[in-house]
Structures are given as structure tokens and as C-alpha cells.
Design a protein around this motif. Sequence first.
Motif, PDB file in Angstrom:
ATOM      1  N   MET A   1       0.853  -1.195   0.000  1.00 50.34           N
ATOM      2  CA  MET A   1       0.000   0.000   0.000  1.00 50.34           C
ATOM      3  C   MET A   1       0.890   1.247   0.000  1.00 50.34           C
ATOM      4  N   PRO A   2       0.591   2.235  -0.877  1.00 46.06           N
ATOM      5  CA  PRO A   2       1.417   3.447  -0.922  1.00 46.06           C
ATOM      6  C   PRO A   2       1.317   4.236   0.371  1.00 46.06           C
ATOM      7  N   PRO A   3       2.356   4.997   0.709  1.00 47.81           N
ATOM      8  CA  PRO A   3       2.331   5.762   1.961  1.00 47.81           C
ATOM      9  C   PRO A   3       1.322   6.901   1.909  1.00 47.81           C
ATOM     10  N   ILE A   4       0.932   7.371   3.085  1.00 50.06           N
ATOM     11  CA  ILE A   4       0.082   8.565   3.190  1.00 50.06           C
ATOM     12  C   ILE A   4       0.979   9.770   2.968  1.00 50.06           C
ATOM     13  N   THR A   5       0.763  10.487   1.894  1.00 54.52           N
ATOM     14  CA  THR A   5       1.591  11.651   1.593  1.00 54.52           C
ATOM     15  C   THR A   5       1.004  12.890   2.248  1.00 54.52           C
ATOM     16  N   VAL A   6       1.888  13.721   2.841  1.00 52.79           N
ATOM     17  CA  VAL A   6       1.446  14.861   3.646  1.00 52.79           C
ATOM     18  C   VAL A   6       2.179  16.128   3.213  1.00 52.79           C
ATOM     19  N   LEU A   7       1.429  17.213   3.098  1.00 53.81           N
ATOM     20  CA  LEU A   7       1.987  18.547   2.887  1.00 53.81           C
ATOM     21  C   LEU A   7       1.828  19.331   4.180  1.00 53.81           C
ATOM     22  N   LEU A   8       2.914  19.927   4.681  1.00 49.11           N
ATOM     23  CA  LEU A   8       2.892  20.703   5.917  1.00 49.11           C
ATOM     24  C   LEU A   8       2.829  22.188   5.597  1.00 49.11           C
ATOM     25  N   VAL A   9       1.874  22.895   6.217  1.00 52.85           N
ATOM     26  CA  VAL A   9       1.704  24.327   5.966  1.00 52.85           C
ATOM     27  C   VAL A   9       1.618  25.057   7.299  1.00 52.85           C
ATOM     28  N   ASP A  10       2.671  25.800   7.642  1.00 53.11           N
ATOM     29  CA  ASP A  10       2.713  26.539   8.910  1.00 53.11           C
ATOM     30  C   ASP A  10       3.773  27.621   8.782  1.00 53.11           C
ATOM     31  N   ASP A  11       3.501  28.798   9.330  1.00 49.77           N
ATOM     32  CA  ASP A  11       4.458  29.896   9.206  1.00 49.77           C
ATOM     33  C   ASP A  11       5.602  29.787  10.215  1.00 49.77           C
ATOM     34  N   GLU A  12       5.553  28.798  11.120  1.00 43.47           N
ATOM     35  CA  GLU A  12       6.626  28.605  12.081  1.00 43.47           C
ATOM     36  C   GLU A  12       7.510  27.432  11.649  1.00 43.47           C
ATOM     37  N   PRO A  13       8.762  27.692  11.261  1.00 50.35           N
ATOM     38  CA  PRO A  13       9.652  26.609  10.818  1.00 50.35           C
ATOM     39  C   PRO A  13       9.823  25.503  11.850  1.00 50.35           C
ATOM     40  N   LEU A  14       9.840  25.865  13.134  1.00 49.62           N
ATOM     41  CA  LEU A  14      10.016  24.849  14.170  1.00 49.62           C
ATOM     42  C   LEU A  14       8.830  23.890  14.230  1.00 49.62           C
ATOM     43  N   VAL A  15       7.639  24.414  14.004  1.00 48.50           N
ATOM     44  CA  VAL A  15       6.449  23.556  13.992  1.00 48.50           C
ATOM     45  C   VAL A  15       6.526  22.586  12.822  1.00 48.50           C
ATOM     46  N   ARG A  16       6.877  23.112  11.644  1.00 48.79           N
ATOM     47  CA  ARG A  16       6.997  22.239  10.475  1.00 48.79           C
ATOM     48  C   ARG A  16       8.063  21.168  10.700  1.00 48.79           C
ATOM     49  N   ALA A  17       9.191  21.568  11.275  1.00 52.51           N
ATOM     50  CA  ALA A  17      10.271  20.614  11.521  1.00 52.51           C
ATOM     51  C   ALA A  17       9.836  19.536  12.505  1.00 52.51           C
ATOM     52  N   GLY A  18       9.115  19.937  13.544  1.00 58.09           N
ATOM     53  CA  GLY A  18       8.645  18.969  14.523  1.00 58.09           C
ATOM     54  C   GLY A  18       7.662  17.976  13.929  1.00 58.09           C
ATOM     55  N   LEU A  19       6.704  18.490  13.137  1.00 60.09           N
ATOM     56  CA  LEU A  19       5.735  17.601  12.498  1.00 60.09           C
ATOM     57  C   LEU A  19       6.417  16.661  11.515  1.00 60.09           C
ATOM     58  N   ARG A  20       7.369  17.188  10.749  1.00 65.02           N
ATOM     59  CA  ARG A  20       8.087  16.345   9.781  1.00 65.02           C
ATOM     60  C   ARG A  20       8.823  15.214  10.499  1.00 65.02           C
ATOM     61  N   ALA A  21       9.501  15.535  11.598  1.00 66.65           N
ATOM     62  CA  ALA A  21      10.253  14.524  12.325  1.00 66.65           C
ATOM     63  C   ALA A  21       9.340  13.417  12.850  1.00 66.65           C
ATOM     64  N   VAL A  22       8.192  13.822  13.382  1.00 63.24           N
ATOM     65  CA  VAL A  22       7.248  12.838  13.928  1.00 63.24           C
ATOM     66  C   VAL A  22       6.671  11.959  12.820  1.00 63.24           C
ATOM     67  N   LEU A  23       6.240  12.590  11.732  1.00 63.88           N
ATOM     68  CA  LEU A  23       5.553  11.846  10.680  1.00 63.88           C
ATOM     69  C   LEU A  23       6.495  10.968   9.870  1.00 63.88           C
ATOM     70  N   GLU A  24       7.683  11.481   9.584  1.00 72.63           N
ATOM     71  CA  GLU A  24       8.602  10.704   8.756  1.00 72.63           C
ATOM     72  C   GLU A  24       9.229   9.542   9.513  1.00 72.63           C
ATOM     73  N   ALA A  25       9.003   9.467  10.820  1.00 75.44           N
ATOM     74  CA  ALA A  25       9.464   8.307  11.585  1.00 75.44           C
ATOM     75  C   ALA A  25       8.554   7.101  11.371  1.00 75.44           C
ATOM     76  N   GLN A  26       7.423   7.329  10.680  1.00 80.31           N
ATOM     77  CA  GLN A  26       6.463   6.261  10.431  1.00 80.31           C
ATOM     78  C   GLN A  26       6.663   5.675   9.034  1.00 80.31           C
ATOM     79  N   PRO A  27       6.657   4.352   8.910  1.00 79.81           N
ATOM     80  CA  PRO A  27       6.892   3.745   7.600  1.00 79.81           C
ATOM     81  C   PRO A  27       5.777   3.970   6.590  1.00 79.81           C
ATOM     82  N   ASP A  28       4.581   4.312   7.073  1.00 74.43           N
ATOM     83  CA  ASP A  28       3.443   4.468   6.157  1.00 74.43           C
ATOM     84  C   ASP A  28       3.097   5.928   5.876  1.00 74.43           C
ATOM     85  N   ILE A  29       3.955   6.872   6.299  1.00 77.43           N
ATOM     86  CA  ILE A  29       3.687   8.299   6.082  1.00 77.43           C
ATOM     87  C   ILE A  29       4.910   8.949   5.452  1.00 77.43           C
ATOM     88  N   GLU A  30       4.663   9.804   4.447  1.00 78.67           N
ATOM     89  CA  GLU A  30       5.755  10.506   3.763  1.00 78.67           C
ATOM     90  C   GLU A  30       5.411  11.993   3.646  1.00 78.67           C
TER      91      GLU A  30
END
Length: 221
Positions: A1-30
Motif C-alpha cells: 500500500m502506498p504511503p500517506i503523503t502529507v503537505l505541511l503548511v505553517d508559518d513557524e519553521p520549528l512547527v513544520r520541523a517537529g511535524l516532519r520529524a514525527v511523521l517521517e518516523a512512520q513507515p506508512d507516512i511521507e
Amino acid sequence: MPPITVLLVDDEPLVRAGLRAVLEAQPDIEVVGEAADGAAVIPLVRQLRPRVVAMDVRMPLLDGIEATRAVLRTVPEPPKILVVTTFENDEYVYEALRAGADGFLLKRARPAEIVHAVRLVAEGESLLFPASVRQLAAEYGDGVGNRAARAAMERAALTEREAEVLRLMARGLSNAEIAARLIVGTETVKSHVSAVLAKLGARDRTQAVIAAYESGFVAPG
């Protein structure tokens, strides 16, 4: 099954970085892309075709509410939209849901909650944080139902079983949980949910539940 692809939209770089780190640690989310403002969402959605957009509700140029409306108005087969917010009991969140967002996520959420929210919104078979949606409807919606929403609900002419399914959807039950409650098959529930969405002109169960609250069909309290 293809991964769940996600686009992050937030004006705070730290928030985007935190969400990316959490989500990309999952094998089914990109995570396929990032943006710092809602104004950049439409071209990125068209280019990257994410399955889910995790979007801040408050941004300087174009906020998450208007960006949600713009995506749903102009993009064929739009992605699921998960509003990211600091405060859950916020009129902006309810307006985003009314505009078509599929759910919301708190910035202070634990990693497991973030991952669960993305997966749940992507699958679309359950309502994310039903108690919070009910609280928002009680505070910012019209508890007795507004005239337009009541008229739309009357025109929908839901069957008794469809009405029962909608009430259970509003309580946050998944298709499998509704099937167990009604002692029917999951495919039967999916058919009822599809009929409810079609009759209400709702793109997903979140919008159907908002319509149920707005019309007074389901009491938010």
C-alpha cells in the motif's frame, strides 16, 4: 500500500520541523512538501498531490480557513485537510471545519496523537476528536439549528436507518463500531454513510456531522 503523503503548511519553521520529524518516523507516512503560508497551498497541492494537508489555522497572508475554501473550490479531488491549531476551543477551528476541513490537531499533541490524526483523516472512516467537535458546535454553532441548515436536512429526506447512522457518526463511531452497534456488515454501513453524504451534499463524514449540528438534527450539548 502506498504511503500517506502529507503537505505541511505553517508559518513557524520549528512547527513544520517537529511535524516532519514525527511523521517521517512512520513507515506508512511521507512528508512530500512544506509551505510557510496558505497562499502557497494550491500550487503545491496541484504539483505534489498530497493525500493530507496539515495546515495552521492562523497564518499572516492567507489563513487556514480561506486556504481550505480555496483548495476545495479549485482543486479536483482535493486532499484531506487537517487544521493545526494552538487552541482547540477556538472559533477559527470551527470555521475551518465549516469551510470543509476534515479535522483538527493541537500543536501540543503527543507524537502518537499526531500520527493517529493523520492516519484517521486519511482513512476517513471515523470522526477525529468527536467530543471537541461537539463542544465547538455547542459554543459557536446555533444549537437550535439555522434555517438554511434545517431546510437542507429536510430536503435530504434521510431514511430511519440513515438518520441512525448519522447520529452514531456524530458520536464518533467508526464504520466498524457502527456495524457492531447495528448488527450489520461493515459494507452495509459504508453504503449508508455514502448515502448520507450524497443526500447532504457533504464531501466527508466531518462535513455531514457539522451539518447535523448546524441543522439541530443532533444536539451538540
